[in-house]
Motif scaffolding. Structure first.
Motif, PDB file in Angstrom:
ATOM      1  N   TYR A 167     -45.790 -32.664   4.795  1.00  0.00           N
ATOM      2  CA  TYR A 167     -44.962 -32.000   5.804  1.00  0.00           C
ATOM      3  C   TYR A 167     -45.795 -31.030   6.642  1.00  0.00           C
ATOM      4  O   TYR A 167     -45.668 -30.985   7.872  1.00  0.00           O
ATOM      5  CB  TYR A 167     -43.798 -31.271   5.142  1.00  0.00           C
ATOM      6  N   PHE A 247     -39.166 -32.908   0.944  1.00  0.00           N
ATOM      7  CA  PHE A 247     -40.291 -32.723   1.863  1.00  0.00           C
ATOM      8  C   PHE A 247     -40.853 -34.059   2.345  1.00  0.00           C
ATOM      9  O   PHE A 247     -41.319 -34.148   3.486  1.00  0.00           O
ATOM     10  CB  PHE A 247     -41.376 -31.862   1.215  1.00  0.00           C
ATOM     11  N   ALA A 251     -41.026 -34.909   6.293  1.00  0.00           N
ATOM     12  CA  ALA A 251     -42.270 -35.362   6.913  1.00  0.00           C
ATOM     13  C   ALA A 251     -42.088 -36.702   7.616  1.00  0.00           C
ATOM     14  O   ALA A 251     -42.587 -36.909   8.725  1.00  0.00           O
ATOM     15  CB  ALA A 251     -43.374 -35.462   5.864  1.00  0.00           C
TER      16      ALA A 251
END
Length: 261
Positions: A167, A247, A251
């Motif tokens: 991320y 995450f 991302a």
């Protein structure tokens, strides 16, 4: 004849070979990068020797060695994952390498899988090095199952930090990524009780430790050596799983948004 050769080569194409080759090249690339490999592999064992052997001495005994074996293992795998993903992804994205890879005839997941396997390989090296130092210099004795379980926890424990690093790499520039990772990495390690037990920190900071994924992974590792704070294993695993999925999803959403702009 050339057409036949091309058709034969296309028929023998193996996606598995692409994954293996990408992972091998990623590992070799980082092993040839001293700025990554030296601090990643040397800092955890050096800190362990300093705090668990030299400074603890006879005062800490094997209890300190057991505690720091678990927590410095987590500290080491955090660094391998955060820097291996956060810094390299940001740099490669900025240089246009990710755009090039999307144009190549390779499986879409090979790039991420290679980086995850790289982080797991470094986690294995760090774990085995710490185990060797703990068993020989710090006088730590564990059952074979405990040694093996610590290794498994460290190797799989890279996943939440790979997700966080991915991320970061999708959001910041290549020049800013090392600073951003350090700003997150070092305070999180300290505030999660990886360097010092939470009991020696101010009560407010100790209570906030549960907000950090490193705390939960540290508690999982400390349970193996019977030095944890007594929390629920299921809760720790649930938090780590949520961080990993969350995450990675952020991302990937960021990557899709960037491609659409």
């Amino acid at each position: 004849m050339n057409t036949v050769a091309v058709v034969a080569r296309a028929a023998s194409f193996s996606p598995l070979r692409c994954y293996v080759l990408e992972a091998r090249l990623e590992l070799l690339r980082l092993l040839r990068t001293p700025s990554f490999v030296l601090p990643t592999l040397l800092f955890p064992p050096l800190f362990y020797v300093l705090f668990a052997v030299v400074l603890a001495g006879s005062r800490g005994g094997s209890d300190t060695g057991r505690y720091l074996l678990a927590t410095y293992g987590v500290f080491g795998v955090m660094g391998a994952a955060l820097f291996g993903f956060g810094v390299t992804v940001a740099s490669e994205r900025e240089r246009g390498l990710l755009t090039l890879k999307r144009a190549l005839p390779m499986p879409p997941g090979a790039y991420l899988m290679a980086k995850m396997l790289m982080a797991m390989a470094f986690a294995t090296i760090i774990s085995l090095t710490l185990a060797l130092l703990a068993g020989t210099l710090a006088g730590v004795w564990l059952r074979p199952a405990q040694w093996a379980l610590l290794l498994v926890i460290n190797v799989l424990g890279v996943l939440p930090f790979c997700a966080i690093g991915l991320y970061i790499g999708s959001r910041v520039s290549g020049s800013a990524a090392p600073a951003v990772v350090n700003i997150l990495y070092l305070p999180m390690a300290f505030l999660s009780g990886l360097w010092l037990p939470l009991s020696v920190l101010p009560p407010v900071l100790a209570k906030l430790a549960v907000a950090w994924p490193a705390y939960h992974l540290g508690q999982v590792a400390l349970k193996v050596v019977d030095r944890d704070g007594g929390g629920s294993l299921a809760i720790h695993l649930l938090v780590l799983g949520a961080v990993t999925i969350g995450f990675f999803a952020l991302a990937l959403a960021r990557a899709r948004l960037a491609r659409s702009v």
